[in-house]
Design an enzyme around this catalytic site. Sequence first.
Site, mmCIF file in Angstrom:
data_model
loop_
_atom_site.group_PDB
_atom_site.id
_atom_site.type_symbol
_atom_site.label_atom_id
_atom_site.label_comp_id
_atom_site.label_asym_id
_atom_site.label_seq_id
_atom_site.Cartn_x
_atom_site.Cartn_y
_atom_site.Cartn_z
ATOM 1 N N HIS A 305 70.679 -62.772 -98.321
ATOM 2 C CA HIS A 305 69.294 -62.452 -97.984
ATOM 3 C C HIS A 305 68.780 -61.383 -98.922
ATOM 4 C CE1 HIS A 305 65.769 -61.373 -95.576
ATOM 5 N NE2 HIS A 305 65.904 -62.565 -95.044
ATOM 6 N N ASP A 362 69.582 -68.785 -90.662
ATOM 7 C CA ASP A 362 69.629 -70.237 -90.822
ATOM 8 C C ASP A 362 71.030 -70.817 -90.747
ATOM 9 O OD1 ASP A 362 66.888 -70.605 -91.135
ATOM 10 O OD2 ASP A 362 66.981 -69.971 -93.222
HETATM 11 N N1 CMC Z 1 75.854 -68.361 -102.292
HETATM 12 C C1 CMC Z 1 76.448 -67.905 -103.423
HETATM 13 N N2 CMC Z 1 76.003 -66.874 -104.155
HETATM 14 C C2 CMC Z 1 74.871 -66.253 -103.728
HETATM 15 C C3 CMC Z 1 74.187 -66.667 -102.567
HETATM 16 C C4 CMC Z 1 74.716 -67.761 -101.832
HETATM 17 N N3 CMC Z 1 74.116 -68.198 -100.738
HETATM 18 N N4 CMC Z 1 73.106 -65.883 -102.393
HETATM 19 C C5 CMC Z 1 73.094 -65.012 -103.406
HETATM 20 N N5 CMC Z 1 74.165 -65.237 -104.211
HETATM 21 C C6 CMC Z 1 74.530 -64.450 -105.396
HETATM 22 C C7 CMC Z 1 73.630 -64.801 -106.574
HETATM 23 O O1 CMC Z 1 74.197 -65.829 -107.370
HETATM 24 C C8 CMC Z 1 73.536 -63.487 -107.301
HETATM 25 O O2 CMC Z 1 74.714 -63.329 -108.060
HETATM 26 P P1 CMC Z 1 74.657 -62.502 -109.475
HETATM 27 O O3 CMC Z 1 74.256 -61.112 -109.104
HETATM 28 O O4 CMC Z 1 76.043 -62.622 -110.004
HETATM 29 O O5 CMC Z 1 73.626 -63.213 -110.308
HETATM 30 C C9 CMC Z 1 73.576 -62.437 -106.192
HETATM 31 O O6 CMC Z 1 74.272 -63.091 -105.100
HETATM 32 C C10 CMC Z 1 72.197 -61.990 -105.718
HETATM 33 O O7 CMC Z 1 71.442 -63.143 -105.426
HETATM 34 P P2 CMC Z 1 69.909 -63.307 -105.772
HETATM 35 O O8 CMC Z 1 69.547 -64.764 -105.809
HETATM 36 O O9 CMC Z 1 69.567 -62.483 -106.980
HETATM 37 O O10 CMC Z 1 69.273 -62.604 -104.506
HETATM 38 P P3 CMC Z 1 67.839 -62.831 -103.911
HETATM 39 O O11 CMC Z 1 67.569 -61.655 -103.087
HETATM 40 O O12 CMC Z 1 66.875 -63.152 -104.996
HETATM 41 O O13 CMC Z 1 68.009 -64.168 -103.039
HETATM 42 C C11 CMC Z 1 68.324 -65.648 -101.235
HETATM 43 C C12 CMC Z 1 68.120 -64.193 -101.663
HETATM 44 C C13 CMC Z 1 68.167 -65.762 -99.717
HETATM 45 C C14 CMC Z 1 67.246 -66.543 -101.870
HETATM 46 C C15 CMC Z 1 69.727 -66.106 -101.675
HETATM 47 O O14 CMC Z 1 70.716 -65.321 -101.041
HETATM 48 C C16 CMC Z 1 69.975 -67.591 -101.372
HETATM 49 O O15 CMC Z 1 69.587 -68.448 -102.166
HETATM 50 N N6 CMC Z 1 70.626 -67.916 -100.201
HETATM 51 C C17 CMC Z 1 70.806 -69.294 -99.799
HETATM 52 C C18 CMC Z 1 69.509 -69.819 -99.181
HETATM 53 C C19 CMC Z 1 69.262 -69.248 -97.800
HETATM 54 O O16 CMC Z 1 70.149 -69.224 -96.951
HETATM 55 N N7 CMC Z 1 68.006 -68.851 -97.556
HETATM 56 C C20 CMC Z 1 67.563 -68.383 -96.233
HETATM 57 C C21 CMC Z 1 67.138 -66.945 -96.229
HETATM 58 S S1 CMC Z 1 66.977 -66.305 -94.547
HETATM 59 C C22 CMC Z 1 65.679 -67.182 -93.843
HETATM 60 C C23 CMC Z 1 64.378 -66.913 -94.485
HETATM 61 O O17 CMC Z 1 63.960 -65.744 -94.560
HETATM 62 O O18 CMC Z 1 63.705 -67.856 -94.872
#
Ligand code: CMC
Length: 428
Positions: A305, A362
């Site tokens: 998140h 989720d």
């Molecule tokens: N599985 C594997 N690696 C992950 C994941 C994951 N689910 N989420 C983040 N990472 C890694 C990502 O690859 C990155 O690694 P690095 O620093 O080496 O590049 C690091 O963790 C930080 O991730 P980010 O994408 O820069 O973080 P963000 O804050 O931009 O993204 C997120 C947050 C929710 C989009 C992401 O965690 C994700 O895609 N999760 C899966 C989708 C999900 O479950 N979304 C629902 C969110 S909660 C409900 C809502 O609010 O809608």
Amino acid sequence: MTDSVKLNAAGKDLDLKVLSGSVGPDVIDIRKLYAQTGMFTYDPGFTSTASCDSAITYIDGDEGVLLHRGYPIGQLAEKSSFMEVCHLLLNGELPTKDELDKFSYTISRHTMLHEQLATFYRGFRRDAHPMAIMCGVVGALSAFYQDSADITDPQQRMIASHRLIAKMPTIAAMAYKYSIGQPFMSPKNNLSYTGNFLQMTFGVPAEEYVVNPVVEKAMDRIFILHADHEQNASTSTVRLAGSSGANPFACIAAGIACLWGPAHGGANEAALNMLREIGTVDRIPEYIARAKDKNDPFRLMGFGHRVYKNYDPRATVMQQTVREVLGELGVTDPVFDVAIALEEMALSDPYFIEKKLFPNVDFYSGVILSAIGFPTTMFTALFALARTVGWVAQWNEMISDPEQKIGRPRQLYTGPTQRDFVPLADRK
Ligand code: CMC
């Protein structure tokens, strides 16, 4: 706490004011930065930007805290109803018994849709994704309810808000009925908000639908857990759309479009599909390895998140609710065992520990929704239904702010600099 921070930019010493909220990080007020220095700040993805002030929802992502108007989400989920939470988010306070009765009555008076909207549904393909239908139908409300479109009138804003909260269950249930070819079910106002939604979704005209109180309670709790979440992508979309003075129904349709993405509300559908694809506990290590592989776009859906760097407090309640619902319905879904084992393995893996990736709301919601009988394609539509109150509360708060301006971010331009037009015949 500091009153200001010093910045030396473009050869000037600036004192930038620091603003404090009631709790949470202070913010540096940069509103005059461009006028004073000719420079913008750069923050794609808004990782360090507060886009507004708000008194609705507070999140402490490091501690895993979520408060609505000061009340912890765990207490609201355990002790209140979705209607109480709607009143709280919209009006700032939990309702008294009389206020709740009046509010619930008002909402129940707006549950029907204009009859012509049934024709509108028939324009969609039967296999249309419910979120595609939700975007279209909610946008279309702007053509049907024009008497609540004057956003400068607080009373019309409130009527539009009530209409949206009341009509979303009807709209979502109709999207489902349309996809399976069953007749639309009319709302029944003797049922609770949530009981009525279940009736419109799973009832059929040939039989009296009896609401299962455990399912009703679980569904109501799921609605509470999704009701609002501060300035997330879809809420920011609603605010940005609304900041131009756009029609309220159109603004909510914009929020629904944003919510649909798998990084946001679409993750519940993606999470259950992923758990089903994994299928058995012995295959989990393979998927964890894929999630960690930088060359593989696969991510663990329902994990991680932007704000929570600790357990999402909504996921804790959701996990308890799965047990209750599976127990009540006598369902043994192997997907729940896979989810529990996946969570355990991921939380002991250095990759997830270092990056502070925990299950989010989720991760478990799909298991419950599937046990209740919803197809995966409906999951995000249910999220949209529940989040509508948050969207309208945030939209109302923004429009009521006398200092409200149109949202207009700037950019770091990296395209060609000015050049002269080349006639078609001379282009190489
Ligand atoms: N599985 C594997 N690696 C992950 C994941 C994951 N689910 N989420 C983040 N990472 C890694 C990502 O690859 C990155 O690694 P690095 O620093 O080496 O590049 C690091 O963790 C930080 O991730 P980010 O994408 O820069 O973080 P963000 O804050 O931009 O993204 C997120 C947050 C929710 C989009 C992401 O965690 C994700 O895609 N999760 C899966 C989708 C999900 O479950 N979304 C629902 C969110 S909660 C409900 C809502 O609010 O809608």
